[in-house]
Enzyme design. Sequence first.
Site, PDB file in Angstrom:
ATOM      1  N   LYS A   1       0.846  -1.206   0.000  1.00 16.17           N
ATOM      2  CA  LYS A   1       0.000   0.000   0.000  1.00 16.17           C
ATOM      3  C   LYS A   1       0.876   1.248   0.000  1.00 16.17           C
ATOM      4  O   LYS A   1       0.582   2.219  -0.687  1.00 16.17           O
ATOM      5  CB  LYS A   1      -0.874   0.030   1.252  1.00 16.17           C
ATOM      6  CG  LYS A   1      -2.033  -0.947   1.287  1.00 16.17           C
ATOM      7  CD  LYS A   1      -2.838  -0.633   2.552  1.00 16.17           C
ATOM      8  CE  LYS A   1      -4.103  -1.425   2.659  1.00 16.17           C
ATOM      9  NZ  LYS A   1      -4.911  -0.995   3.824  1.00 16.17           N
TER      10      LYS A   1
ATOM     11  N   ASP B   1      -8.526   1.970   4.389  1.00 13.06           N
ATOM     12  CA  ASP B   1      -9.111   0.638   4.536  1.00 13.06           C
ATOM     13  C   ASP B   1      -9.717   0.224   3.215  1.00 13.06           C
ATOM     14  O   ASP B   1     -10.352   1.026   2.540  1.00 13.06           O
ATOM     15  CB  ASP B   1     -10.159   0.625   5.647  1.00 13.06           C
ATOM     16  CG  ASP B   1      -9.508   0.342   6.979  1.00 13.06           C
ATOM     17  OD1 ASP B   1      -9.055  -0.800   7.177  1.00 13.06           O
ATOM     18  OD2 ASP B   1      -9.382   1.284   7.784  1.00 13.06           O
TER      19      ASP B   1
ATOM     20  N   PHE C   1      -0.294  -7.980  -3.702  1.00 13.30           N
ATOM     21  CA  PHE C   1      -0.577  -8.623  -2.419  1.00 13.30           C
ATOM     22  C   PHE C   1      -2.036  -9.052  -2.392  1.00 13.30           C
ATOM     23  O   PHE C   1      -2.803  -8.756  -3.306  1.00 13.30           O
ATOM     24  CB  PHE C   1      -0.259  -7.666  -1.258  1.00 13.30           C
ATOM     25  CG  PHE C   1      -1.196  -6.488  -1.149  1.00 13.30           C
ATOM     26  CD1 PHE C   1      -1.041  -5.390  -1.984  1.00 13.30           C
ATOM     27  CD2 PHE C   1      -2.231  -6.472  -0.225  1.00 13.30           C
ATOM     28  CE1 PHE C   1      -1.893  -4.301  -1.892  1.00 13.30           C
ATOM     29  CE2 PHE C   1      -3.094  -5.391  -0.113  1.00 13.30           C
ATOM     30  CZ  PHE C   1      -2.920  -4.309  -0.954  1.00 13.30           C
TER      31      PHE C   1
ATOM     32  N   ASP D   1      -4.887  -9.711  -5.214  1.00 16.41           N
ATOM     33  CA  ASP D   1      -4.429  -9.291  -6.551  1.00 16.41           C
ATOM     34  C   ASP D   1      -4.394 -10.439  -7.580  1.00 16.41           C
ATOM     35  O   ASP D   1      -4.772 -10.230  -8.735  1.00 16.41           O
ATOM     36  CB  ASP D   1      -3.050  -8.623  -6.476  1.00 16.41           C
ATOM     37  CG  ASP D   1      -3.121  -7.179  -5.997  1.00 16.41           C
ATOM     38  OD1 ASP D   1      -4.214  -6.588  -6.031  1.00 16.41           O
ATOM     39  OD2 ASP D   1      -2.077  -6.637  -5.598  1.00 16.41           O
TER      40      ASP D   1
HETATM   41  P1  ITT Z   1      -3.200  -1.763   6.950  1.00 13.84           P
HETATM   42  O1  ITT Z   1      -2.037  -1.848   7.894  1.00 13.84           O
HETATM   43  O2  ITT Z   1      -3.145  -0.539   6.088  1.00 13.84           O
HETATM   44  O3  ITT Z   1      -4.541  -1.942   7.641  1.00 13.84           O
HETATM   45  P2  ITT Z   1      -3.918  -4.280   5.657  1.00 13.84           P
HETATM   46  O4  ITT Z   1      -3.203  -5.129   4.670  1.00 13.84           O
HETATM   47  O5  ITT Z   1      -4.347  -4.910   6.959  1.00 13.84           O
HETATM   48  O6  ITT Z   1      -3.002  -2.983   5.924  1.00 13.84           O
HETATM   49  P3  ITT Z   1      -6.727  -3.662   5.146  1.00 13.84           P
HETATM   50  O7  ITT Z   1      -7.081  -3.718   6.597  1.00 13.84           O
HETATM   51  O8  ITT Z   1      -7.255  -2.539   4.337  1.00 13.84           O
HETATM   52  O9  ITT Z   1      -5.140  -3.643   4.918  1.00 13.84           O
HETATM   53  O10 ITT Z   1      -7.089  -5.075   4.581  1.00 13.84           O
HETATM   54  C1  ITT Z   1      -7.699  -5.245   3.413  1.00 13.84           C
HETATM   55  C2  ITT Z   1      -7.439  -6.633   2.873  1.00 13.84           C
HETATM   56  O11 ITT Z   1      -8.108  -6.630   1.614  1.00 13.84           O
HETATM   57  C3  ITT Z   1      -5.966  -6.900   2.586  1.00 13.84           C
HETATM   58  O12 ITT Z   1      -5.357  -7.658   3.589  1.00 13.84           O
HETATM   59  C4  ITT Z   1      -6.047  -7.685   1.270  1.00 13.84           C
HETATM   60  O13 ITT Z   1      -6.228  -9.044   1.536  1.00 13.84           O
HETATM   61  C5  ITT Z   1      -7.288  -7.120   0.607  1.00 13.84           C
HETATM   62  N1  ITT Z   1      -6.938  -6.013  -0.291  1.00 13.84           N
HETATM   63  C6  ITT Z   1      -7.150  -4.681  -0.107  1.00 13.84           C
HETATM   64  N2  ITT Z   1      -6.656  -3.968  -1.122  1.00 13.84           N
HETATM   65  C7  ITT Z   1      -6.109  -4.850  -1.958  1.00 13.84           C
HETATM   66  C8  ITT Z   1      -5.427  -4.726  -3.175  1.00 13.84           C
HETATM   67  O14 ITT Z   1      -5.157  -3.539  -3.715  1.00 13.84           O
HETATM   68  N3  ITT Z   1      -5.026  -5.838  -3.760  1.00 13.84           N
HETATM   69  C9  ITT Z   1      -5.262  -7.050  -3.214  1.00 13.84           C
HETATM   70  N4  ITT Z   1      -5.876  -7.252  -2.069  1.00 13.84           N
HETATM   71  C10 ITT Z   1      -6.312  -6.163  -1.435  1.00 13.84           C
END
Ligand code: ITT
Length: 190
Positions: free
Chosen positions: A13, A68, A143, A146
């Site tokens: 991210k 999020d 990740f 994707d």
């Molecule tokens: P933070 O520390 O920013 O919270 P995180 O990975 O835990 O990081 P989220 O709580 O937003 O992020 O979790 C969203 C989940 O949704 C993430 O773990 C992925 O499995 C999925 N996800 C979100 N955006 C994605 C993307 O661009 N590509 C693939 N999977 C995604």
Amino acid sequence: MKHVLFATSNRHKLQEAEIVFSEYGLNVEQWDVKRLEVQSESLEEIARISLAWLMREANPRCPFFVEDAGLFIEALNGFPGPYSSYVFSKIGNEGVLKLMDGVDNRRAVFVSVVAFTDGKEMLVFKGQASGFISHAVKGERGFGFDPIFIPEEGDGRSFAELDVREKNKLSHRARALRKLAEWLTSSKII
Ligand code: ITT
């Protein structure tokens, strides 16, 4: 150069944000801080509560934002949506593909909500990317989900087959972050 912190533990991210922000001459730095994990049906509510908690509890250097995101699969009534992180950690891409076995409607949408503060106000920006769940995992980049998400505006490759710049042309997160970047470049707050 204007400087903003991104409270995230996810380096993918961060990399996506760095590239978007550089297009606007903005600088983003990771703030790897423990965040409050609340459960809600609404990504916006999760982002707002998480931002407010950090503003109160974590003595932030402002300005900063949280993001999020979730994958909403139409045939599964929006599952996993706000529970994406949990579902990914428990059943992964193969588990989601099993849930979609024999399902013809493969439409899905990634949604991103960015909550930003300058230390006083809270601002929220949203982005979406529509697409389809693939029939098999494809690609090594990125990740999370994707490898099983084929963006509708793309050329048939999954998000995991795109490099970060290509993903940023189509992704939910880049769309939400661009709205924040545009707001930052036009505001006098920072
Ligand atoms: P933070 O520390 O920013 O919270 P995180 O990975 O835990 O990081 P989220 O709580 O937003 O992020 O979790 C969203 C989940 O949704 C993430 O773990 C992925 O499995 C999925 N996800 C979100 N955006 C994605 C993307 O661009 N590509 C693939 N999977 C995604």
